[in-house]
Write a protein that holds these residues in place. Structure first.
Motif, PDB file in Angstrom:
ATOM      1  N   ALA A   1      -1.909  -5.415   2.664  1.00 12.46           N
ATOM      2  CA  ALA A   1      -2.313  -4.025   2.422  1.00 12.46           C
ATOM      3  C   ALA A   1      -2.360  -3.268   3.744  1.00 12.46           C
ATOM      4  O   ALA A   1      -3.290  -2.510   4.012  1.00 12.46           O
ATOM      5  N   GLY A   2      -1.352  -3.473   4.580  1.00 13.36           N
ATOM      6  CA  GLY A   2      -1.249  -2.738   5.833  1.00 13.36           C
ATOM      7  C   GLY A   2      -0.349  -1.529   5.692  1.00 13.36           C
ATOM      8  O   GLY A   2       0.590  -1.528   4.890  1.00 13.36           O
ATOM      9  N   ILE A   3      -0.618  -0.481   6.470  1.00 15.65           N
ATOM     10  CA  ILE A   3       0.254   0.697   6.556  1.00 15.65           C
ATOM     11  C   ILE A   3       0.413   1.044   8.032  1.00 15.65           C
ATOM     12  O   ILE A   3      -0.577   1.239   8.747  1.00 15.65           O
TER      13      ILE A   3
ATOM     14  N   HIS B   1       6.315   2.815   0.160  1.00 17.63           N
ATOM     15  CA  HIS B   1       5.736   2.103   1.298  1.00 17.63           C
ATOM     16  C   HIS B   1       6.842   2.034   2.340  1.00 17.63           C
ATOM     17  O   HIS B   1       7.874   1.387   2.132  1.00 17.63           O
ATOM     18  N   ALA B   2       6.631   2.697   3.463  1.00 20.87           N
ATOM     19  CA  ALA B   2       7.711   2.907   4.426  1.00 20.87           C
ATOM     20  C   ALA B   2       8.202   1.610   5.073  1.00 20.87           C
ATOM     21  O   ALA B   2       9.398   1.355   5.168  1.00 20.87           O
ATOM     22  N   LYS B   3       7.264   0.773   5.535  1.00 26.70           N
ATOM     23  CA  LYS B   3       7.625  -0.359   6.393  1.00 26.70           C
ATOM     24  C   LYS B   3       7.623  -1.662   5.602  1.00 26.70           C
ATOM     25  O   LYS B   3       6.734  -2.497   5.752  1.00 26.70           O
TER      26      LYS B   3
ATOM     27  N   SER C   1       0.843  -1.195   0.000  1.00 26.13           N
ATOM     28  CA  SER C   1       0.000   0.000   0.000  1.00 26.13           C
ATOM     29  C   SER C   1       0.878   1.245   0.000  1.00 26.13           C
ATOM     30  O   SER C   1       1.708   1.420   0.893  1.00 26.13           O
ATOM     31  N   VAL C   2       0.686   2.106  -1.005  1.00 23.88           N
ATOM     32  CA  VAL C   2       1.560   3.265  -1.134  1.00 23.88           C
ATOM     33  C   VAL C   2       1.103   4.417  -0.242  1.00 23.88           C
ATOM     34  O   VAL C   2      -0.057   4.526   0.131  1.00 23.88           O
ATOM     35  N   GLN C   3       2.058   5.264   0.080  1.00 21.52           N
ATOM     36  CA  GLN C   3       1.855   6.408   0.943  1.00 21.52           C
ATOM     37  C   GLN C   3       2.874   7.454   0.521  1.00 21.52           C
ATOM     38  O   GLN C   3       3.623   7.275  -0.429  1.00 21.52           O
ATOM     39  N   GLY C   4       2.929   8.548   1.262  1.00 18.04           N
ATOM     40  CA  GLY C   4       3.993   9.471   0.948  1.00 18.04           C
ATOM     41  C   GLY C   4       3.558  10.919   0.848  1.00 18.04           C
ATOM     42  O   GLY C   4       2.434  11.274   1.226  1.00 18.04           O
ATOM     43  N   PRO C   5       4.481  11.700   0.327  1.00 17.65           N
ATOM     44  CA  PRO C   5       5.751  11.266  -0.245  1.00 17.65           C
ATOM     45  C   PRO C   5       6.825  11.011   0.819  1.00 17.65           C
ATOM     46  O   PRO C   5       6.716  11.486   1.938  1.00 17.65           O
TER      47      PRO C   5
ATOM     48  N   LEU D   1     -10.668   4.241   4.152  1.00 17.55           N
ATOM     49  CA  LEU D   1     -11.689   4.431   3.133  1.00 17.55           C
ATOM     50  C   LEU D   1     -11.132   5.143   1.905  1.00 17.55           C
ATOM     51  O   LEU D   1     -11.553   4.870   0.777  1.00 17.55           O
ATOM     52  N   MET D   2     -10.174   6.051   2.093  1.00 20.40           N
ATOM     53  CA  MET D   2      -9.575   6.758   0.961  1.00 20.40           C
ATOM     54  C   MET D   2      -8.779   5.812   0.064  1.00 20.40           C
ATOM     55  O   MET D   2      -8.700   6.024  -1.151  1.00 20.40           O
ATOM     56  N   ARG D   3      -8.191   4.770   0.628  1.00 16.78           N
ATOM     57  CA  ARG D   3      -7.297   3.911  -0.148  1.00 16.78           C
ATOM     58  C   ARG D   3      -7.910   2.565  -0.539  1.00 16.78           C
ATOM     59  O   ARG D   3      -7.236   1.727  -1.150  1.00 16.78           O
ATOM     60  N   LEU D   4      -9.165   2.371  -0.197  1.00 17.24           N
ATOM     61  CA  LEU D   4      -9.783   1.063  -0.406  1.00 17.24           C
ATOM     62  C   LEU D   4      -9.792   0.653  -1.884  1.00 17.24           C
ATOM     63  O   LEU D   4      -9.514  -0.503  -2.220  1.00 17.24           O
TER      64      LEU D   4
END
Length: 457
Positions: free
Chosen positions: A280-282, A188-190, A51-55, A306-309
């Motif tokens: 799909a964990g963050i 994806h940080a972790k 699951s992506v995140q960022g930046p 909900l935003m990333r579902l």
């Protein structure tokens, strides 16, 4: 020449048959598995995802090496350098396709020299396994800010017989060259998996099978967010969706012992056929917050559930079941969400999953205790009261198709917190934070799941 990608998934074309390297299929298997007459045609199944995140660097990495030498200017991101990301597919196939994301970038992301090969060790690849990956028949792609792109199918000769037992658990190395400066990096940080990078300015090195050009390491994944394999029709694809306790905080670095990893090994032994389990964990993720998320307003826990579902679950290939573990961060002092907000969010999310993936089974996972945590944001009595009330909802409301009772698997009834042996941190050897279960806790969680909920009776 780079092919421009749209903001949505790019259509895939025929497989790459012109890659210069060759690999004898019988290194792993003598023959390709036969096709049964009248059987349904193989289909794409998501074999690995993140699951992506960022930046970058906003996020919660674990066991992260010093990144100053690989990425000296975070605002400029990767610069004319090659990343070699290591990941573990849960299903192999004779063809793969890759999805790259620029979801949280602010500049067009130009990639070329993309390759996929079998990891030997470190940044080295099994000789002859590395294959060139194309996009619309071309050797590069440009992804606009907020966009993503699927590659063409690429042949994997070493996986000609994907049922070969020696393939299970092997790792794929995906290498790609960032043309120019990427700008803010979607990541994806972790990862809890070591990957590699060249020095800035080193150019395209993805075709190399040795490790000499990759002096720097990272415990995160960048840009790549899904790998599909061509798999038998009906291959189950199970998504673990949640926060750091799904992402694997306090599990073993490079140990593949997060609860979704353990669940995959159980399913592999039980089912007698390919089964994919993707994570799909963050770390730090919340159900109800943050209200706004983007390159100019990042949050360490990533966009809300909900935003990333859509991107992280519904858009994946062949999803048959989702195990949803979320809520502890909403009830922390960082989240301060109401119980009703989290329950309502879960109900909305389950509805969207069923609408987006007809026939999907959605399993609610009870939230594990953080009582007594050393984290300043966690461990207080109000959080635990809300957590227990949410667990009652998960168990009894009928919202879900089944329940994975993770709380019961790790709870110390006497203290109300995690069982003592599940607290010490598995990677650093530290005392643990009484929030994240360690390897022993994740093992107990995965072993508590009734596999019939996922595979049928």
């Amino acid at each position: 020449m780079l092919l421009a990608a749209s903001a949505g998934p790019a259509g895939a074309t025929g497989p790459d048959t012109s890659a210069p390297n060759t690999f004898a299929p019988d290194t792993f298997a003598q023959v390709t598995a036969p096709t049964t007459p009248g059987a349904a045609a193989p289909r794409w199944a998501t074999s690995w995802a993140t699951s992506v995140q960022g930046p970058y660097p906003t996020g919660n990495p674990s066991a992260q090496p010093d990144q100053r030498f690989a990425f000296p200017e975070p605002a400029e991101g990767a610069r004319d350098q090659t990343l070699r990301l290591v990941l573990r597919p849960t299903v192999w196939g004779p063809q793969a396709r890759l999805r790259f994301s620029n979801a949280f970038g602010t500049r067009p992301l130009a990639l070329d020299g993309v390759h996929a090969g079998l990891q030997l060790g470190g940044a080295s690849l099994v000789p002859g396994s590395n294959r060139l990956v194309r996009f619309g028949g071309r050797e590069g792609v440009t992804i606009p800010p907020g966009g993503q792109a699927w590659s063409d199918p690429v042949d994997l000769p070493f996986a000609a017989n994907p049922a070969a037992p020696l393939l299970a658990g092997r790792k794929l190395a995906v290498s790609f060259h960032v043309v120019g400066a990427s700008g803010p990096m979607t990541w994806h940080a972790k990862a809890l998996q070591t990957s590699y990078a060249t020095a800035p300015g080193a150019g395209a090195r993805g075709a190399e099978e040795g490790e000499q050009s990759f002096p720097f390491s990272t415990a995160s994944w960048f840009f790549l967010d899904a790998v599909d394999m061509m798999a038998p029709a009906g291959t189950p694809v199970i998504v673990g969706f949640g926060d750091s306790i799904t992402d694997g905080t306090a599990s073993t670095m490079n140990g593949d012992d997060r609860w979704p990893d353990v669940l995959w090994r159980r399913l592999l032994a039980h089912a007698g056929r390919p089964v994919a389990v993707v994570n799909a964990g963050i770390g730090g993720n919340q159900m109800a917050g943050p209200a706004n998320y983007g390159p100019s307003s990042p949050f360490p826990g990533g966009p809300s559930a909900l935003m990333r579902l859509e991107r992280d679950v519904i858009s994946l290939s062949g999803v048959t079941a989702v195990i949803w573990l979320e809520g502890i961060n909403d009830f922390s002092r960082n989240g301060n969400a109401t119980l009703e907000a989290v329950r309502s969010g879960m109900q909305q999310g389950v509805k969207r999953l069923r609408e987006g993936i007809p026939g999907v089974r959605v399993i609610g996972a009870t939230v594990t205790s953080a009582l007594g945590s050393s984290s300043a944001a966690h461990g207080h009595a109000e959080q635990d009261e809300k957590r227990r009330a949410l667990n009652d909802f998960i168990r009894d409301s009928g919202t879900f198709d089944g329940v994975a009772d993770f709380d019961a698997a790790v709870l110390d009834e006497a203290s109300g917190g995690l069982r003592a042996e599940m607290v010490p941190e598995s990677t650093t050897g530290g005392p643990g934070d009484k929030l994240h279960p360690n390897r022993a806790g994740y093992l107990a969680m995965a072993n508590s799941i009734d596999l019939r909920m996922l595979l049928g009776r």
